[in-house]
Design an enzyme around this catalytic site. Sequence first.
Site, PDB file in Angstrom:
ATOM      1  N   SER A  56       7.524 -14.475   7.207  1.00 40.97           N
ATOM      2  CA  SER A  56       8.545 -13.513   6.806  1.00 40.97           C
ATOM      3  C   SER A  56       9.843 -14.216   6.407  1.00 40.97           C
ATOM      4  O   SER A  56       9.844 -15.067   5.537  1.00 40.97           O
ATOM      5  CB  SER A  56       8.762 -12.504   7.933  1.00 40.97           C
ATOM      6  OG  SER A  56       9.561 -11.438   7.498  1.00 40.97           O
ATOM      7  N   HIS A 106      13.598  -2.951   4.559  1.00 43.56           N
ATOM      8  CA  HIS A 106      12.247  -2.380   4.514  1.00 43.56           C
ATOM      9  C   HIS A 106      12.393  -0.951   3.987  1.00 43.56           C
ATOM     10  O   HIS A 106      13.147  -0.160   4.558  1.00 43.56           O
ATOM     11  CB  HIS A 106      11.628  -2.295   5.913  1.00 43.56           C
ATOM     12  CG  HIS A 106      11.258  -3.611   6.534  1.00 43.56           C
ATOM     13  ND1 HIS A 106      10.099  -4.280   6.209  1.00 43.56           N
ATOM     14  CD2 HIS A 106      11.887  -4.373   7.458  1.00 43.56           C
ATOM     15  CE1 HIS A 106      10.034  -5.401   6.924  1.00 43.56           C
ATOM     16  NE2 HIS A 106      11.103  -5.477   7.687  1.00 43.56           N
ATOM     17  N   ASP A 135       8.318  -7.964   1.502  1.00 45.65           N
ATOM     18  CA  ASP A 135       8.311  -6.591   2.023  1.00 45.65           C
ATOM     19  C   ASP A 135       9.715  -6.058   2.274  1.00 45.65           C
ATOM     20  O   ASP A 135       9.884  -4.914   2.684  1.00 45.65           O
ATOM     21  CB  ASP A 135       7.427  -6.449   3.279  1.00 45.65           C
ATOM     22  CG  ASP A 135       7.869  -7.317   4.448  1.00 45.65           C
ATOM     23  OD1 ASP A 135       8.928  -7.979   4.350  1.00 45.65           O
ATOM     24  OD2 ASP A 135       7.151  -7.330   5.478  1.00 45.65           O
ATOM     25  N   ARG A 136      10.750  -6.883   2.004  1.00 45.84           N
ATOM     26  CA  ARG A 136      12.132  -6.401   2.158  1.00 45.84           C
ATOM     27  C   ARG A 136      12.905  -6.650   0.865  1.00 45.84           C
ATOM     28  O   ARG A 136      12.796  -7.713   0.268  1.00 45.84           O
ATOM     29  CB  ARG A 136      12.823  -7.110   3.328  1.00 45.84           C
ATOM     30  CG  ARG A 136      12.157  -6.778   4.663  1.00 45.84           C
ATOM     31  CD  ARG A 136      12.966  -7.227   5.853  1.00 45.84           C
ATOM     32  NE  ARG A 136      13.290  -8.634   5.783  1.00 45.84           N
ATOM     33  CZ  ARG A 136      14.510  -9.133   5.973  1.00 45.84           C
ATOM     34  NH1 ARG A 136      15.531  -8.335   6.218  1.00 45.84           N
ATOM     35  NH2 ARG A 136      14.709 -10.420   5.916  1.00 45.84           N
ATOM     36  N   LYS A 143       1.027 -10.438  10.339  1.00 50.85           N
ATOM     37  CA  LYS A 143       1.311  -9.002  10.328  1.00 50.85           C
ATOM     38  C   LYS A 143      -0.027  -8.293  10.130  1.00 50.85           C
ATOM     39  O   LYS A 143      -0.816  -8.704   9.279  1.00 50.85           O
ATOM     40  CB  LYS A 143       2.274  -8.644   9.190  1.00 50.85           C
ATOM     41  CG  LYS A 143       3.698  -9.133   9.434  1.00 50.85           C
ATOM     42  CD  LYS A 143       4.645  -8.767   8.300  1.00 50.85           C
ATOM     43  CE  LYS A 143       6.043  -9.318   8.572  1.00 50.85           C
ATOM     44  NZ  LYS A 143       6.951  -9.138   7.428  1.00 50.85           N
ATOM     45  N   ASP A 193       8.281 -12.848   2.105  1.00 51.96           N
ATOM     46  CA  ASP A 193       6.928 -12.310   1.918  1.00 51.96           C
ATOM     47  C   ASP A 193       6.919 -10.991   1.154  1.00 51.96           C
ATOM     48  O   ASP A 193       5.906 -10.311   1.095  1.00 51.96           O
ATOM     49  CB  ASP A 193       6.190 -12.179   3.256  1.00 51.96           C
ATOM     50  CG  ASP A 193       6.783 -11.124   4.179  1.00 51.96           C
ATOM     51  OD1 ASP A 193       8.015 -10.922   4.128  1.00 51.96           O
ATOM     52  OD2 ASP A 193       6.041 -10.517   4.966  1.00 51.96           O
TER      53      ASP A 193
END
Length: 468
Positions: free
Chosen positions: A105, A331, A248-249, A115, A246
């Site tokens: 992350s 997120h 996702d944010r 995850k 990664d």
Amino acid sequence: MTYTFDSTVLREYDIRGIIGETLGADDARAIGKGFGTLIRRAGGSMVAVGYDGRVSSPMLEHALVEGLTSTGVNVRKVGMGPTPMLYYAEASAEDVDGGIQITGSHNPANYNGFKMVFQGRPFFGADILKLGEMAEAGDWDVGVGEVETLDVLDDYIARMLTALDGIEEGALSSLRVGWDAGNGAAGPALEKLAARLPGEHHLLYTDVDGNFPNHHPDPTVEANLEDLRQLVAEKNLDFGIAFDGDGDRIGAIDGEGRVIWGDQLLMIYAEDLLKERAGATIIADVKASRALFDSVSANGGKPLMWKTGHSLIKSKMKETGSPLAGEMSGHVFFADTYYGFDDALYAGIRLIAASARLGKSVTELRGAMPDMLNTPEMRFQVDESRKFAAIDEVKERLAAATGVEVNATDGVRVNTADGWWLLRASNTQDVLVARAESDTPEGLDRLMAQIDEQLAASGLERGPQAGH
């Protein structure tokens, strides 16, 4: 055969450790054995596996797949990519029963972790502790699973592009956007995505490099947005979007270089979505601005304040049927015409779509937001044994106070005439988190004084800032 993990590795929301110190191939193998066994016992047979761009990720993937297949579970390897690509591989295929992404992350380069998704729901908390118990007992199924490799990148990109369906091409053709992948795992996906998007797109740092040579990929830290800010200014772009390691944010800046924080992005997404889905529940974490909750109400939505943590938010969305949720950390979860997982690439496309549908530039949307004075998220070290106890003490004292309104969803969020302040314990570190927001500088000072007063009453003080 049994296995014992380092005590720091199995955490509330994910599994993570330092390569060569607390995390290695044996851990990955044991995680595979435990997860594979749980999938088998729940009647499943196929797990998707992906990994990020860290140097240690291929080694962990190899051992994880060994562990999974040793239980008789089959593995679909989707290769290197952003975490949401693995979520997509799990959510979009009927024959997949679970998914694991190997990712560190936004942590430093020598960290890595996992995850996980289990039959469409987040796998966290007690689930993760169960893997440790199973390893200690050697409670693993034995079998021989098969391995296949599938390239899902093109399908994933095509699926994300459906966010622009119904918007006239002309409304998008003059768009000029900057993107910063930060040498993270989203780089190659971003290149393919940008090539298919209407308008003009300028990309930074799309080559994957687990040492992050340009800047650390955490878009919630303003210093990490400086290169993107310069790009937007030099090329006179409409806005800029950045990703974490990664993918996702999301982080964003408008055409004037102003940061659009997580709760402000959610204001834009909610205004767009509520035009189609009046009365929908929109979830944000306890760190979000009052301006967001007010804006959701004003646009006909039902704001819901919930606990910080992507797994907790995802679970609450499923429970309430919420089509949209987000966290200050970037997120953002769309479940209206998407799968409900956090995907920064998709969130980038949704920002383009929202701007087009609302008929306003991202800079106009950002400029129309109320000027709230708020502190950054302040994080300071507190002994693990004290962090939750201190919050309980604050709750008790506030219960006896008059003229304060306390929301105890996650720590304490206190509303006063000056605004609000928050004190909560981090679930992932020995840290207390504080934040305050007011309309005036004097109000902010008074709120900070209340935080300090409560800390002092518990024998604590706001010490030096702790990192993530």
